[in-house]
Write a protein that holds these residues in place. Structure first.
Motif, PDB file in Angstrom:
ATOM      1  N   GLY A  56      56.471 -29.519 -51.498  1.00 47.87           N
ATOM      2  CA  GLY A  56      55.362 -29.912 -50.631  1.00 47.87           C
ATOM      3  C   GLY A  56      55.354 -31.396 -50.344  1.00 47.87           C
ATOM      4  O   GLY A  56      55.142 -31.826 -49.199  1.00 47.87           O
ATOM      5  N   MET A  57      55.599 -32.214 -51.365  1.00 47.31           N
ATOM      6  CA  MET A  57      55.632 -33.658 -51.163  1.00 47.31           C
ATOM      7  C   MET A  57      56.782 -34.058 -50.241  1.00 47.31           C
ATOM      8  O   MET A  57      56.659 -34.969 -49.423  1.00 47.31           O
ATOM      9  N   GLY A  58      57.913 -33.361 -50.378  1.00 48.10           N
ATOM     10  CA  GLY A  58      59.032 -33.639 -49.485  1.00 48.10           C
ATOM     11  C   GLY A  58      58.693 -33.323 -48.036  1.00 48.10           C
ATOM     12  O   GLY A  58      59.070 -34.070 -47.128  1.00 48.10           O
ATOM     13  N   ALA A  59      57.979 -32.210 -47.818  1.00 44.32           N
ATOM     14  CA  ALA A  59      57.586 -31.839 -46.455  1.00 44.32           C
ATOM     15  C   ALA A  59      56.549 -32.797 -45.891  1.00 44.32           C
ATOM     16  O   ALA A  59      56.552 -33.094 -44.694  1.00 44.32           O
ATOM     17  N   ILE A  60      55.671 -33.299 -46.743  1.00 45.24           N
ATOM     18  CA  ILE A  60      54.624 -34.209 -46.282  1.00 45.24           C
ATOM     19  C   ILE A  60      55.189 -35.590 -45.977  1.00 45.24           C
ATOM     20  O   ILE A  60      54.928 -36.168 -44.916  1.00 45.24           O
ATOM     21  N   LEU A  61      55.974 -36.134 -46.906  1.00 47.21           N
ATOM     22  CA  LEU A  61      56.430 -37.518 -46.790  1.00 47.21           C
ATOM     23  C   LEU A  61      57.749 -37.661 -46.031  1.00 47.21           C
ATOM     24  O   LEU A  61      58.036 -38.731 -45.501  1.00 47.21           O
ATOM     25  N   ARG A  62      58.582 -36.609 -46.040  1.00 44.59           N
ATOM     26  CA  ARG A  62      59.913 -36.649 -45.425  1.00 44.59           C
ATOM     27  C   ARG A  62      60.812 -37.710 -46.043  1.00 44.59           C
ATOM     28  O   ARG A  62      61.855 -38.039 -45.488  1.00 44.59           O
ATOM     29  N   SER A  63      60.424 -38.274 -47.134  1.00 38.28           N
ATOM     30  CA  SER A  63      61.193 -39.333 -47.799  1.00 38.28           C
ATOM     31  C   SER A  63      61.468 -38.906 -49.225  1.00 38.28           C
ATOM     32  O   SER A  63      60.530 -38.679 -50.005  1.00 38.28           O
ATOM     33  N   ALA A  64      62.749 -38.796 -49.561  1.00 42.05           N
ATOM     34  CA  ALA A  64      63.097 -38.404 -50.925  1.00 42.05           C
ATOM     35  C   ALA A  64      62.629 -39.445 -51.926  1.00 42.05           C
ATOM     36  O   ALA A  64      62.065 -39.104 -52.971  1.00 42.05           O
ATOM     37  N   ALA A  65      62.851 -40.720 -51.614  1.00 37.45           N
ATOM     38  CA  ALA A  65      62.473 -41.786 -52.545  1.00 37.45           C
ATOM     39  C   ALA A  65      60.965 -41.797 -52.782  1.00 37.45           C
ATOM     40  O   ALA A  65      60.504 -41.905 -53.922  1.00 37.45           O
ATOM     41  N   GLY A  66      60.198 -41.693 -51.701  1.00 31.57           N
ATOM     42  CA  GLY A  66      58.743 -41.719 -51.837  1.00 31.57           C
ATOM     43  C   GLY A  66      58.216 -40.523 -52.603  1.00 31.57           C
ATOM     44  O   GLY A  66      57.347 -40.660 -53.468  1.00 31.57           O
ATOM     45  N   ALA A  67      58.736 -39.328 -52.301  1.00 34.30           N
ATOM     46  CA  ALA A  67      58.255 -38.118 -52.966  1.00 34.30           C
ATOM     47  C   ALA A  67      58.638 -38.114 -54.441  1.00 34.30           C
ATOM     48  O   ALA A  67      57.825 -37.735 -55.298  1.00 34.30           O
TER      49      ALA A  67
END
Length: 258
Positions: free
Chosen positions: A166-177
């Motif tokens: 879910g975090m990957g889908a929301i942020l689209r950023s691997a580093a951020g998620a």
């Protein structure tokens, strides 16, 4: 079924899948090493020291290994498609966006449901064998009495994997998620523990790591977490950690361009 098969093939074909599973199962070896170290230290201690010696339950200590491994896998399942541009192909093949994310969630969830119990129960059995009756019989408790806690610990692994997706889908950023996942497991609980009472107890009770013991009702081990939630509420909150980020990711996936 076609979407599920496609998502399984995509996940299974990437190197990060094998690495994440290998690291997750490495938690059993970590538990074995810690148990052997603890047993050797116990045997070298004096009788008075042995009487006072205590040990954390090692399956709970190593739980962060499969949690974080599967959480990162969940992140990469989503963000890798944006990084490579494969997301456009995926959405061309599956124009309705939510089935694609639902397929990813189903595959990631099943991987977590298999990996989590295997690591948790494998670590517990290994530690029972190595520790024996040391540390006041910590690992002599009847297996049936520990089963609710072991099941609750196991379920946090697929929940964290879905949280990562879910975090990957929301942020689209691997580093951020991934940074958010690490903060949720390691950093935020330590910060919350420094809050004045009753905020530390209430906020500590809703932390991800506090939920397994509240779900199982096994609240005997002290720690940085709170214990104020009844089992049904704790179980519902664990489900929210898993489901709400995926739903938010699905909603954002529909509203914005790939």
């Amino acid at each position: 079924m076609t979407v599920l098969r496609s998502e399984w093939l995509k996940i299974h074909s990437v190197r990060s899948y094998r690495l994440a599973i290998a690291v997750a199962f490495g938690g059993i070896l970590l538990g074995l090493g810690l148990a052997q170290m603890a047993a050797e230290m116990y045997e070298s201690a004096s009788p008075a020291q042995q009487a006072r010696a205590s040990l954390a339950e090692l399956e709970e200590v190593v739980l962060m290994v499969p949690q974080l491994s599967l959480g990162i896998l969940g992140v990469l399942v989503m963000t890798s498609e944006y990084t490579t541009g494969l997301i456009r192909t995926s959405l061309t093949v599956v124009p309705r966006r939510w089935p694609m994310l639902a397929g990813k969630a189903a595959v990631v969830g099943v991987i977590g449901l298999v990996t989590g119990p295997a690591v948790v129960f494998g670590t517990h059995v290994t530690c029972r064998w190595v520790i024996g009756d040391r540390f006041s019989g910590l690992y002599q408790t009847a297996f049936a009495d520990k089963l609710p806690l072991l099941v609750a610990l196991s379920l946090t692994v697929p929940a964290f994997a879905l949280l990562g997706l879910g975090m990957g889908a929301i942020l689209r950023s691997a580093a951020g998620a991934i940074a958010l996942l690490v903060g949720l497991l390691y950093v935020i609980p330590m910060i919350v523990d420094k809050f004045p009472s009753p905020w530390s107890e209430w906020l500590g009770s809703v932390m991800f790591g506090a939920l397994p013991r509240q779900i199982s009702g096994d609240l005997t081990t002290p720690g940085v977490y709170g214990t104020s939630l009844p089992p049904p509420v704790a179980a519902g909150l664990l489900a929210c950690y898993a489901v709400l980020p995926v739903l938010a990711g699905a909603w954002l996936l529909r509203r914005r361009d790939a």
